[in-house]
Design a protein around this motif. Structure first.
Motif, PDB file in Angstrom:
ATOM      1  N   LEU A 164       1.133  -1.480   0.108  1.00 60.61           N
ATOM      2  CA  LEU A 164       0.149  -0.325   0.399  1.00 60.61           C
ATOM      3  C   LEU A 164       0.615   1.039  -0.623  1.00 60.61           C
ATOM      4  O   LEU A 164       0.650   2.340   0.430  1.00 60.61           O
ATOM      5  N   LYS A 165       2.205   1.197   0.330  1.00 67.81           N
ATOM      6  CA  LYS A 165       3.189   2.482   0.130  1.00 67.81           C
ATOM      7  C   LYS A 165       3.330   3.242  -0.633  1.00 67.81           C
ATOM      8  O   LYS A 165       2.847   5.029  -0.640  1.00 67.81           O
ATOM      9  N   ASN A 166       2.730   2.932  -1.972  1.00 62.75           N
ATOM     10  CA  ASN A 166       2.960   4.140  -3.258  1.00 62.75           C
ATOM     11  C   ASN A 166       1.632   4.503  -3.154  1.00 62.75           C
ATOM     12  O   ASN A 166       0.843   4.835  -4.713  1.00 62.75           O
ATOM     13  N   ILE A 167       0.237   3.758  -3.200  1.00 60.69           N
ATOM     14  CA  ILE A 167      -1.517   4.262  -2.831  1.00 60.69           C
ATOM     15  C   ILE A 167      -1.872   5.574  -2.365  1.00 60.69           C
ATOM     16  O   ILE A 167      -1.358   5.273  -0.427  1.00 60.69           O
ATOM     17  N   TYR A 188     -11.841   5.271  -9.789  1.00 67.45           N
ATOM     18  CA  TYR A 188     -12.904   4.472 -10.487  1.00 67.45           C
ATOM     19  C   TYR A 188     -11.892   4.002 -11.633  1.00 67.45           C
ATOM     20  O   TYR A 188     -11.206   2.212 -11.573  1.00 67.45           O
ATOM     21  N   SER A 189     -10.780   4.849 -11.992  1.00 64.47           N
ATOM     22  CA  SER A 189      -9.777   4.210 -12.896  1.00 64.47           C
ATOM     23  C   SER A 189      -9.000   3.641 -12.810  1.00 64.47           C
ATOM     24  O   SER A 189      -8.181   2.934 -13.549  1.00 64.47           O
ATOM     25  N   ASP A 190      -8.700   3.640 -11.112  1.00 66.45           N
ATOM     26  CA  ASP A 190      -7.611   3.260 -10.466  1.00 66.45           C
ATOM     27  C   ASP A 190      -7.618   1.869 -10.364  1.00 66.45           C
ATOM     28  O   ASP A 190      -7.395   1.054  -9.267  1.00 66.45           O
ATOM     29  N   GLY A 191      -8.174   0.910 -11.849  1.00 64.62           N
ATOM     30  CA  GLY A 191      -9.587  -0.496 -10.658  1.00 64.62           C
ATOM     31  C   GLY A 191      -7.847  -1.154 -10.206  1.00 64.62           C
ATOM     32  O   GLY A 191      -9.097  -1.656  -9.005  1.00 64.62           O
ATOM     33  N   LYS A 192      -6.631  -2.170 -10.501  1.00 66.37           N
ATOM     34  CA  LYS A 192      -5.741  -2.781  -9.737  1.00 66.37           C
ATOM     35  C   LYS A 192      -6.144  -2.205  -8.379  1.00 66.37           C
ATOM     36  O   LYS A 192      -6.205  -2.992  -6.935  1.00 66.37           O
ATOM     37  N   ASP A 193      -5.817  -0.743  -8.087  1.00 62.76           N
ATOM     38  CA  ASP A 193      -5.476  -0.497  -6.897  1.00 62.76           C
ATOM     39  C   ASP A 193      -6.548  -0.319  -5.512  1.00 62.76           C
ATOM     40  O   ASP A 193      -6.671  -0.588  -4.753  1.00 62.76           O
ATOM     41  N   VAL A 194      -7.142   0.352  -6.501  1.00 67.59           N
ATOM     42  CA  VAL A 194      -8.865  -0.006  -5.434  1.00 67.59           C
ATOM     43  C   VAL A 194      -9.132  -1.079  -5.190  1.00 67.59           C
ATOM     44  O   VAL A 194      -9.563  -1.581  -3.791  1.00 67.59           O
ATOM     45  N   ARG A 195      -9.253  -1.859  -6.248  1.00 70.25           N
ATOM     46  CA  ARG A 195      -9.239  -3.773  -6.164  1.00 70.25           C
ATOM     47  C   ARG A 195      -8.999  -3.866  -5.019  1.00 70.25           C
ATOM     48  O   ARG A 195      -9.346  -5.176  -3.615  1.00 70.25           O
ATOM     49  N   LYS A 196      -6.976  -3.542  -4.853  1.00 67.15           N
ATOM     50  CA  LYS A 196      -6.446  -4.437  -3.608  1.00 67.15           C
ATOM     51  C   LYS A 196      -6.580  -3.417  -2.811  1.00 67.15           C
ATOM     52  O   LYS A 196      -7.245  -4.164  -1.337  1.00 67.15           O
ATOM     53  N   VAL A 197      -7.451  -2.229  -2.564  1.00 71.53           N
ATOM     54  CA  VAL A 197      -7.358  -1.645  -1.124  1.00 71.53           C
ATOM     55  C   VAL A 197      -8.830  -2.978  -0.350  1.00 71.53           C
ATOM     56  O   VAL A 197      -9.101  -2.463   0.397  1.00 71.53           O
ATOM     57  N   LEU A 198      -9.675  -2.266  -1.440  1.00 71.02           N
ATOM     58  CA  LEU A 198     -11.087  -2.498  -1.109  1.00 71.02           C
ATOM     59  C   LEU A 198     -11.214  -3.971  -0.190  1.00 71.02           C
ATOM     60  O   LEU A 198     -11.756  -4.805   0.623  1.00 71.02           O
TER      61      LEU A 198
END
Length: 559
Positions: A355-358, A365-375
């Motif tokens: 999560l360091k660089n998020i 919504y367009s940051d799909g991969k990072d949003v999915r990871k966080v959720l």
């Protein structure tokens, strides 16, 4: 005595009984292979070899390699798949006759899967075929045979097929007189694609040259390893366990995963590099080497089982594997050199690194991969937060099903391209009828005609605006506070519906037993609302409370 190579008709095989030793894999023929065999026999037409003889041409099956046990019993070294399929076809053909007129079929006995022999004698009965992976494949093959004959119809000459199969179909019969069956098995199969590394490695582990010479101890140890092998394979067949450790779906020979992890000399260009790695280890053929390597296999499995059964380790490791932040191999090596408490701290450090660089406040919504990871992490940590909750996040469903990032409340730029009337009908039942604005909106809906496309666009925007009236207009509808994780089946079933209809759909699917992530459920059940909640609206207060909860849950992992 020399080895014997000859041709035998299927009818001649019926005189014998067969024994499948512990180093053999289970039955794995698919419907495709069974149908190909049936078609080949059906399409074959026997012809006289010459006019002066009654001898006819025959259909030739691939070899069956055997070693004699006693007068009419043979150990099957190679060809178990063909032999079992031959038995299944004969069994089906036998059902045309009353019991006293049926052929006596050969028997197939199994060293480690002893109940398979009984199962083969009960194919027409209602028997549980899910308790054993072999039973599943055998049942599938038998049903394929039955369906093939049924599809041929009443005009199909079953008697002619039976005659061709029994008397004009022959196997290449290879009777070996060598003592070491496993050595023959390995030499025969090293070049065959259908056999996997794990099946060849099993032959190495059960090779008699690796055991002490006492016959009783040898047999006992072979059976012990074969049983432990099957137990490990059966445990890995549990998809919850398998997908906790892995990303990819593999239906059979899952134990090979452990051998691949142990292999220190992987060669991507060699399909059998893992087998060769273990073959080199067993080159001396002694009991010490066998014991050492089998203990290592069991140690890997026991470590994975320990991780699977401890909720904290299961969820944190499952998250790291799902997001491809690390590998099971790396985790295993690290855990080998530190204490359990240190290992848990190490897992936390890997999650923090992920999560360091998020920047959560900037996620869209367009940051799909990072949003999915966080959720995903948010849902996992929420489950872990309750000491009374014994539930496990289903990584098997997460990896096997498609998952979407879902807007909690509707967005104006996602206008339905079809089923417009249904969209309106789904929304209107949640629109009030008290204020002047609500009554005016209902009137517009009643006056709208389905063919009026421009009118639908205006109406769609007005309905979305109505249900989003509790939100600040200047807040970005695409940021993290309006996003949640949901399986695509649920998400796409309501096509950007209004919040209360989404809520209703999710509650219904949850009642049906469909997995809804806990934080998604909390959103639509209004857990983040002050009492009494505004059931039909996703309010600004809901949104801010949801975001605050997410930040609080993830706080210890944010830089």
């Amino acid at each position: 005595m020399e080895n014997i190579l000859e041709l035998k008709t299927i009818s001649e095989l019926q005189e014998y009984d067969f024994f499948i030793p512990s180093y053999q894999r289970g039955y794995r023929w698919s419907s495709k292979e069974v149908v190909e065999l049936l078609n080949d026999i059906s399409n074959f037409t026997p012809r006289l070899v010459n006019e002066s003889s009654d001898e006819k041409t025959w259909y030739c099956l691939q070899p069956i390699v055997v070693k004699k046990i006693d007068d009419n019993k043979f150990e099957v070294i190679d060809g178990q798949q063909r032999l079992t399929t031959i038995y299944l076809i004969l069994y089906y053909l036998n059902q045309d006759f009353v019991e006293k007129r049926r052929d006596k079929l050969f028997e197939i006995d199994y060293e480690t899967r002893t109940d398979s022999k009984t199962f083969l004698n009960q194919l027409e009965e209602e028997v549980d075929n899910k308790s054993n992976v072999d039973f599943f494949y055998i049942t599938n093959a038998y049903n394929t045979i039955s369906n093939w004959f049924e599809e041929k119809g009443n005009n199909f000459d079953t008697g002619n097929f039976r005659s061709k199969f029994k008397f004009n179909s022959k196997v290449i019969w290879y009777l070996s007189n060598e003592n070491d069956s496993i050595s023959i098995f390995t030499r025969i199969n090293i070049g065959k694609i259908p056999l996997t590394n794990s099946e060849l490695i099993k032959a190495l582990f059960l090779n008699s040259s690796n055991f002490q010479n006492q016959e009783n101890k040898l047999r006992l140890r072979q059976l012990e390893i074969a049983t432990e092998w099957d137990n490990i394979e059966n445990s890995l067949q549990n998809d919850k366990f398998w997908f906790f450790l892995n990303q990819n779906s593999i239906s059979t020979n899952r134990i090979e995963f452990i051998f691949n992890l142990i292999n220190e000399e992987p060669d991507p260009n060699d399909n059998y590099d893992t087998f060769r790695y273990f073959s080199k280890k067993f080159s001396k053929g002694n009991n010490e080497e066998l014991t050492k390597n089998w203990k290592e296999v069991k140690r890997y499995f026991q470590r994975f089982s320990e991780w699977f059964n401890e909720r904290e380790l299961y969820h944190k490791i499952g998250f790291l594997i799902s997001t491809e932040s690390t590998s099971i191999k790396e985790l295993y090596k690290t855990s080998d050199n530190i204490s359990k408490s240190e290992f848990k701290k190490y897992l936390d450090s890997l999650i923090k690194k992920e999560l360091k660089n998020i920047d959560i406040s900037e996620l869209q919504y367009s940051d799909g991969k990072d949003v999915r990871k966080v959720l995903l992490l948010y849902n996992i940590l929420t489950m872990l937060a309750s000491s009374k909750d014994n539930s496990y996040f289903p990584f098997d469903l997460y990896k096997n099903e498609k998952w979407d990032l879902e807007h909690i409340t509707s967005v104006k730029d996602k206008i339905p391209d079809k089923n417009k009337k249904q969209w309106i009908e789904d929304a209107v039942v949640f629109i009030g009828n008290e204020t002047r604005e609500e009554k005016a909106l209902r009137k517009q809906i009643n006056e709208w005609k389905e063919e009026d496309q421009d009118g639908f666009k205006i109406l769609f925007e007005q309905i979305v605006t109505y249900f989003n009236s509790e939100l600040r207009e200047d807040d970005d509808i695409n940021d993290l506070s309006n996003l949640t994780l949901l399986d695509s089946g649920t998400n796409r079933s309501y096509k950007n519906a209004v919040f209360p209809f989404k809520r209703k759909t999710i509650i219904n699917r949850d009642k049906q037993g469909i997995f809804i992530p806990i934080c998604t459920k909390n959103v639509f059940l209004k857990y983040f609302s002050e009492y009494p909640p505004k059931i039909s609206f996703w309010s600004q207060e809901d949104r801010e409370n949801y975001e605050n909860d997410l930040l609080n849950v993830l706080n210890s992992y944010l830089a």
